[in-house]
Design a protein around this motif. Sequence first.
Motif, PDB file in Angstrom:
ATOM      1  N   VAL A  70       0.805  -1.218   0.000  1.00  0.00           N
ATOM      2  CA  VAL A  70       0.000   0.000   0.000  1.00  0.00           C
ATOM      3  C   VAL A  70       0.839   1.268   0.000  1.00  0.00           C
ATOM      4  O   VAL A  70       0.524   2.230  -0.701  1.00  0.00           O
ATOM      5  CB  VAL A  70      -0.960   0.000   1.217  1.00  0.00           C
ATOM      6  CG1 VAL A  70      -1.658   1.342   1.358  1.00  0.00           C
ATOM      7  CG2 VAL A  70      -1.984  -1.117   1.066  1.00  0.00           C
ATOM      8  N   ASN A  71       1.914   1.295   0.796  1.00  0.00           N
ATOM      9  CA  ASN A  71       2.650   2.543   0.955  1.00  0.00           C
ATOM     10  C   ASN A  71       4.126   2.279   1.235  1.00  0.00           C
ATOM     11  O   ASN A  71       4.570   1.130   1.320  1.00  0.00           O
ATOM     12  CB  ASN A  71       2.029   3.398   2.062  1.00  0.00           C
ATOM     13  CG  ASN A  71       1.891   2.633   3.375  1.00  0.00           C
ATOM     14  OD1 ASN A  71       2.740   1.801   3.711  1.00  0.00           O
ATOM     15  ND2 ASN A  71       0.835   2.909   4.112  1.00  0.00           N
ATOM     16  N   ALA A  72       4.877   3.355   1.397  1.00  0.00           N
ATOM     17  CA  ALA A  72       6.319   3.246   1.591  1.00  0.00           C
ATOM     18  C   ALA A  72       6.667   2.562   2.906  1.00  0.00           C
ATOM     19  O   ALA A  72       7.650   1.818   2.992  1.00  0.00           O
ATOM     20  CB  ALA A  72       6.953   4.632   1.548  1.00  0.00           C
ATOM     21  N   GLU A  73       5.875   2.812   3.944  1.00  0.00           N
ATOM     22  CA  GLU A  73       6.140   2.169   5.232  1.00  0.00           C
ATOM     23  C   GLU A  73       6.053   0.650   5.111  1.00  0.00           C
ATOM     24  O   GLU A  73       6.930  -0.074   5.595  1.00  0.00           O
ATOM     25  CB  GLU A  73       5.161   2.671   6.286  1.00  0.00           C
ATOM     26  CG  GLU A  73       5.390   2.067   7.664  1.00  0.00           C
ATOM     27  CD  GLU A  73       4.396   2.543   8.697  1.00  0.00           C
ATOM     28  OE1 GLU A  73       4.561   2.199   9.881  1.00  0.00           O
ATOM     29  OE2 GLU A  73       3.439   3.267   8.324  1.00  0.00           O
ATOM     30  N   GLN A  74       4.997   0.176   4.456  1.00  0.00           N
ATOM     31  CA  GLN A  74       4.864  -1.264   4.250  1.00  0.00           C
ATOM     32  C   GLN A  74       5.990  -1.806   3.377  1.00  0.00           C
ATOM     33  O   GLN A  74       6.522  -2.888   3.639  1.00  0.00           O
ATOM     34  CB  GLN A  74       3.508  -1.587   3.633  1.00  0.00           C
ATOM     35  CG  GLN A  74       2.336  -1.417   4.572  1.00  0.00           C
ATOM     36  CD  GLN A  74       1.030  -1.911   3.977  1.00  0.00           C
ATOM     37  OE1 GLN A  74       1.013  -2.541   2.911  1.00  0.00           O
ATOM     38  NE2 GLN A  74      -0.076  -1.624   4.640  1.00  0.00           N
ATOM     39  N   ALA A  75       6.364  -1.062   2.352  1.00  0.00           N
ATOM     40  CA  ALA A  75       7.457  -1.507   1.478  1.00  0.00           C
ATOM     41  C   ALA A  75       8.755  -1.637   2.262  1.00  0.00           C
ATOM     42  O   ALA A  75       9.506  -2.614   2.103  1.00  0.00           O
ATOM     43  CB  ALA A  75       7.632  -0.531   0.317  1.00  0.00           C
ATOM     44  N   GLY A  76       9.024  -0.655   3.132  1.00  0.00           N
ATOM     45  CA  GLY A  76      10.222  -0.722   3.944  1.00  0.00           C
ATOM     46  C   GLY A  76      10.229  -1.934   4.859  1.00  0.00           C
ATOM     47  O   GLY A  76      11.265  -2.609   5.013  1.00  0.00           O
ATOM     48  N   ASN A  77       9.070  -2.247   5.443  1.00  0.00           N
ATOM     49  CA  ASN A  77       8.979  -3.423   6.313  1.00  0.00           C
ATOM     50  C   ASN A  77       9.165  -4.715   5.536  1.00  0.00           C
ATOM     51  O   ASN A  77       9.858  -5.638   5.977  1.00  0.00           O
ATOM     52  CB  ASN A  77       7.636  -3.436   7.041  1.00  0.00           C
ATOM     53  CG  ASN A  77       7.514  -2.334   8.078  1.00  0.00           C
ATOM     54  OD1 ASN A  77       8.524  -1.843   8.580  1.00  0.00           O
ATOM     55  ND2 ASN A  77       6.294  -1.934   8.390  1.00  0.00           N
ATOM     56  N   VAL A  78       8.538  -4.795   4.377  1.00  0.00           N
ATOM     57  CA  VAL A  78       8.644  -6.000   3.553  1.00  0.00           C
ATOM     58  C   VAL A  78      10.097  -6.260   3.148  1.00  0.00           C
ATOM     59  O   VAL A  78      10.552  -7.410   3.139  1.00  0.00           O
ATOM     60  CB  VAL A  78       7.738  -5.866   2.308  1.00  0.00           C
ATOM     61  CG1 VAL A  78       8.151  -6.832   1.215  1.00  0.00           C
ATOM     62  CG2 VAL A  78       6.281  -6.098   2.685  1.00  0.00           C
ATOM     63  N   LEU A  79      10.816  -5.209   2.862  1.00  0.00           N
ATOM     64  CA  LEU A  79      12.189  -5.374   2.390  1.00  0.00           C
ATOM     65  C   LEU A  79      13.199  -5.524   3.526  1.00  0.00           C
ATOM     66  O   LEU A  79      14.117  -6.344   3.435  1.00  0.00           O
ATOM     67  CB  LEU A  79      12.585  -4.184   1.519  1.00  0.00           C
ATOM     68  CG  LEU A  79      11.857  -4.026   0.186  1.00  0.00           C
ATOM     69  CD1 LEU A  79      12.241  -2.699  -0.460  1.00  0.00           C
ATOM     70  CD2 LEU A  79      12.172  -5.184  -0.746  1.00  0.00           C
ATOM     71  N   PHE A  80      13.037  -4.737   4.593  1.00  0.00           N
ATOM     72  CA  PHE A  80      14.136  -4.592   5.544  1.00  0.00           C
ATOM     73  C   PHE A  80      13.818  -5.014   6.974  1.00  0.00           C
ATOM     74  O   PHE A  80      14.681  -4.879   7.845  1.00  0.00           O
ATOM     75  CB  PHE A  80      14.601  -3.128   5.559  1.00  0.00           C
ATOM     76  CG  PHE A  80      15.079  -2.633   4.227  1.00  0.00           C
ATOM     77  CD1 PHE A  80      16.265  -3.093   3.683  1.00  0.00           C
ATOM     78  CD2 PHE A  80      14.336  -1.700   3.509  1.00  0.00           C
ATOM     79  CE1 PHE A  80      16.714  -2.621   2.454  1.00  0.00           C
ATOM     80  CE2 PHE A  80      14.769  -1.231   2.281  1.00  0.00           C
ATOM     81  CZ  PHE A  80      15.965  -1.693   1.753  1.00  0.00           C
ATOM     82  N   GLU A  81      12.621  -5.512   7.257  1.00  0.00           N
ATOM     83  CA  GLU A  81      12.297  -5.901   8.634  1.00  0.00           C
ATOM     84  C   GLU A  81      13.347  -6.874   9.159  1.00  0.00           C
ATOM     85  O   GLU A  81      13.826  -7.752   8.442  1.00  0.00           O
ATOM     86  CB  GLU A  81      10.905  -6.523   8.673  1.00  0.00           C
ATOM     87  CG  GLU A  81      10.193  -6.350  10.010  1.00  0.00           C
ATOM     88  CD  GLU A  81      10.700  -7.299  11.082  1.00  0.00           C
ATOM     89  OE1 GLU A  81      10.702  -6.912  12.257  1.00  0.00           O
ATOM     90  OE2 GLU A  81      11.093  -8.421  10.724  1.00  0.00           O
ATOM     91  N   LYS A  82      13.718  -6.695  10.431  1.00  0.00           N
ATOM     92  CA  LYS A  82      14.896  -7.347  10.995  1.00  0.00           C
ATOM     93  C   LYS A  82      14.924  -8.859  10.829  1.00  0.00           C
ATOM     94  O   LYS A  82      15.972  -9.449  10.529  1.00  0.00           O
ATOM     95  CB  LYS A  82      15.002  -6.980  12.474  1.00  0.00           C
ATOM     96  CG  LYS A  82      16.280  -7.470  13.141  1.00  0.00           C
ATOM     97  CD  LYS A  82      16.380  -6.944  14.560  1.00  0.00           C
ATOM     98  CE  LYS A  82      17.667  -7.394  15.224  1.00  0.00           C
ATOM     99  NZ  LYS A  82      17.790  -6.875  16.622  1.00  0.00           N
ATOM    100  N   TYR A  83      13.770  -9.507  11.026  1.00  0.00           N
ATOM    101  CA  TYR A  83      13.758 -10.966  11.011  1.00  0.00           C
ATOM    102  C   TYR A  83      13.063 -11.570   9.788  1.00  0.00           C
ATOM    103  O   TYR A  83      13.274 -12.735   9.470  1.00  0.00           O
ATOM    104  CB  TYR A  83      13.089 -11.510  12.282  1.00  0.00           C
ATOM    105  CG  TYR A  83      13.800 -11.086  13.545  1.00  0.00           C
ATOM    106  CD1 TYR A  83      15.049 -11.611  13.863  1.00  0.00           C
ATOM    107  CD2 TYR A  83      13.233 -10.143  14.390  1.00  0.00           C
ATOM    108  CE1 TYR A  83      15.719 -11.209  15.027  1.00  0.00           C
ATOM    109  CE2 TYR A  83      13.889  -9.734  15.553  1.00  0.00           C
ATOM    110  CZ  TYR A  83      15.129 -10.273  15.861  1.00  0.00           C
ATOM    111  OH  TYR A  83      15.782  -9.878  16.992  1.00  0.00           O
ATOM    112  N   THR A  84      12.226 -10.797   9.112  1.00  0.00           N
ATOM    113  CA  THR A  84      11.422 -11.371   8.020  1.00  0.00           C
ATOM    114  C   THR A  84      11.553 -10.622   6.699  1.00  0.00           C
ATOM    115  O   THR A  84      10.865 -10.949   5.737  1.00  0.00           O
ATOM    116  CB  THR A  84       9.924 -11.393   8.416  1.00  0.00           C
ATOM    117  OG1 THR A  84       9.483 -10.046   8.658  1.00  0.00           O
ATOM    118  CG2 THR A  84       9.704 -12.247   9.663  1.00  0.00           C
ATOM    119  N   GLY A  85      12.417  -9.609   6.630  1.00  0.00           N
ATOM    120  CA  GLY A  85      12.541  -8.821   5.411  1.00  0.00           C
ATOM    121  C   GLY A  85      13.106  -9.610   4.237  1.00  0.00           C
ATOM    122  O   GLY A  85      13.951 -10.494   4.407  1.00  0.00           O
ATOM    123  N   ALA A  86      12.636  -9.284   3.046  1.00  0.00           N
ATOM    124  CA  ALA A  86      13.049 -10.011   1.846  1.00  0.00           C
ATOM    125  C   ALA A  86      14.546  -9.913   1.588  1.00  0.00           C
ATOM    126  O   ALA A  86      15.157 -10.846   1.056  1.00  0.00           O
ATOM    127  CB  ALA A  86      12.281  -9.488   0.635  1.00  0.00           C
TER     128      ALA A  86
END
Length: 430
Positions: A70-86
């Motif tokens: 939906v937005n940049a915040e979600q994109a950042g989480n999807v890519l870079f989240e500490k344990y589950t980021g792509a």
Amino acid sequence: MEAGKPNVAFAGLGAMGFGMATNLLKCGYQVTGYDVYQPTLDRFIAEGGKSASTPSKAAEDAEFFICMVVNAEQAGNVLFEKYTGACLTLPKEATILICSTVAPADIDVFHKKLERTGRTYLRLIDCPVSGGAARAADGLLSIFAAGKEADLVHANQILECMSSKLYKIPGGLGGGSKAKLIHQIFAGVNIAMASEAMGLAAAAGLNTQEAFDYLKYSDGNSWMFSNRVPHMLDPSLPPYSAINIIAKDVGIITSTARDWKFALPMLSMAEQLYTTAISAGWGKEDDCVMTRLYLPNRPDLVTEQVKSSKTSETPQLQFHDIKFLLIGVHVAVISEAMTFCEKLGIDTDIMFDIVSNAAGSSAMFSLMFKDMQKENWSLGALHSTDLVRYQLSESVRKANAIRYPVFLSSAALQEFYRQLSTFVNTARIG
């Protein structure tokens, strides 16, 4: 999966994303989807795709990772989240495609984070999309792609699979998002203006079906007007798009404009209309219900007036008066959007091709673009805009006479006067 086709991971299986991902399946790609909503994943599996419980699991062995959240915040989480980021599991030389509509500054943040975390081995492409869920499912989107030339060549096949119009925007990362935002200026204003115009027809007691039939073949027409008004006339038709969606895009644009210290008076007025609608609790409803803002005491009047006996011979206000409002707003938006386009460094001829073939198009965009380009998008330099300004002024006067609010039309008229004053003063100094 066809032999030789790379594995694809896809994050964000919403209305657009689901269509894009299933189209990739039809193109022969093996696609692993990720979404927070399990029923959507179940549907995707039924279509022949695979699913993963986290972005990192989806990204394993993927040559391409498509982000359509939906937005940049979600994109950042999807890519870079500490344990589950792509980015934890994407292989070297894998390509990340940001298809979500985000600010150009967000693309820069993602790029810098890849560098800061030592993941320069990952390719990044800025490629927002436009076209709607139906076109997504058929691979008929418009895509605005920017990045390193080698990365664009590498991703060309998958970008072509998803699009009927693939624009490669010069200038590197951020260019795709800039082009999408310029297009959405037209879309954001034109959606709201369709409601302003049809609400006026209803308030004047005109037959709204006849008004639409006249206006859609006039110089006041736009893609959004032709697309949205049928739903205003017949609310039983399937909905098009929620107010929240266009409001999100408009908010990204106005925020970006503030960063660039650039005024967008027409779009800012549209933003206030969307904000008012969301505050009223209509955010999840179709953006056609914006007519309620103009007709608060009779919100269904546009539909009711489909069978009105009044015609364009009504002396109080005629169809051509509404046409002049539409024309004036569309011309003012050309000036605003294309001046910002140059400010952002996007080639205006490329933008002409993009808008002409997309949902931001209008009759006046095609008619006036080249002349306004020669005059640096001025509303005061062309003799042809003198007539537009006069007709707009007369139509605003008639709308005011029946106590109908013309928010966008009045804002456009002020822009005509402001730019005329600037042009005249500059000419005197010269």
